[in-house]
Scaffold this active site. Structure first.
Site, short mmCIF file in Angstrom:
data_model
loop_
_atom_site.label_atom_id
_atom_site.label_comp_id
_atom_site.label_asym_id
_atom_site.label_seq_id
_atom_site.Cartn_x
_atom_site.Cartn_y
_atom_site.Cartn_z
CB SER A 70 -0.92 0.15 1.23
OG SER A 70 -1.38 1.23 1.37
CE1 TYR A 124 -3.88 -2.15 4.58
CE2 TYR A 124 -3.27 0.18 4.18
CZ TYR A 124 -3.67 -1.18 3.89
OH TYR A 124 -3.92 -1.53 2.43
#
Length: 247
Positions: A145, A158
């Site tokens: 990501s 995350y």
């Protein structure tokens, strides 16, 4: 004649029940691969199988929790017994977790982010690496990501675990650089998925690329004729970036 670059190849996709994972599974199957699709929900896996069959492909459905590490080991053993190798591995399963200050993150959410985004992929590498090395042109893609490169407030679990995943991928690529196995990372950027909608509820999803568009790029990294390793493919910019510094 439709091109089938993955004919007679065995591909494993995690987090295959929706979003990018489902799109990759269908694309690989349409290209001729037999897809081993993992996910937690049997119903969603069955829906995926319908799409794969409609695309002219075939799949083996494996309902499992990606944090069941014994199940990961059993899966590796089963693949060895049945196929003796694995040609493609796409590590897509991920967990967004809470978007909140680090001090407010509950321990269960932190542990879940570490378990799914990092430890599960380590266990998959541990289980699947020998099988990928047995293939004539093993290919592995770990889905990261853009958050891994930004110390953005409130994205702690995350972003931190995705950054660690990238280090895992870099290490694995460095350890396999002299063999036929190629290991790369993929940053999808903003994609029209449920996870994106959860993180950005006010965003118009119709302005974003679809999972199917991202899947095309991921599948290209899985082809036997793709010879790069140790790279990060940034989908928003469509660029392939080196991420291992020279020794």
């Amino acid at each position: 004649m439709t091109e089938r670059p993955f004919a007679d190849r065995i591909a494993l996709v995690t987090g295959a029940t929706r979003g990018i994972g489902a799109a990759v599974a269908v694309a690989l199957a349409a290209g001729g691969a037999h897809v081993i699709a993992t996910g937690r929900t049997e119903g969603a896996l069955e829906e995926l199988d319908d799409k794969i069959v409609a695309a002219g492909g075939s799949a083996t459905l494996v309902p499992m929790d990606i944090t069941d590490y014994d199940a990961i080991d059993r899966l590796g053993g089963a693949l060895y017994e049945r196929y003796g190798r694995l040609d493609v591995f796409v590590g897509n399963a991920g967990f967004l977790g809470p978007l909140t200050p680090l001090r407010d993150v509950e321990l269960k959410d932190w542990d879940k982010a570490v378990s799914i985004n990092l430890t599960a992929n380590f266990r998959l590498v541990r289980s699947l690496d020998p099988l990928l090395r047995m293939a004539p042109a093993g290919r592995a893609v770990l889905v990261s990501s853009g958050a891994a490169h930004k110390a953005r407030a409130y994205w702690g679990p995350y972003a931190i675990t995705k950054a660690a995943l990238e280090t895992l991928g870099r290490t694995w690529a460095a350890e396999t650089v002299t063999g036929p196995l190629k290991v790369n990372l993929f940053n999808p950027g903003p994609i029209r998925t449920g996870m994106r909608a959860k993180a950005f509820p006010g965003e118009d999803p119709m302005t974003l690329p679809t999972p199917e568009e991202a899947a095309v790029a991921i599948v290209d990294l899985c082809r036997a004729d793709f010879g790069e390793t140790g790279k990060l493919y940034d989908f928003p910019t469509r660029t392939l970036q080196s991420f291992n510094a020279p020794a």
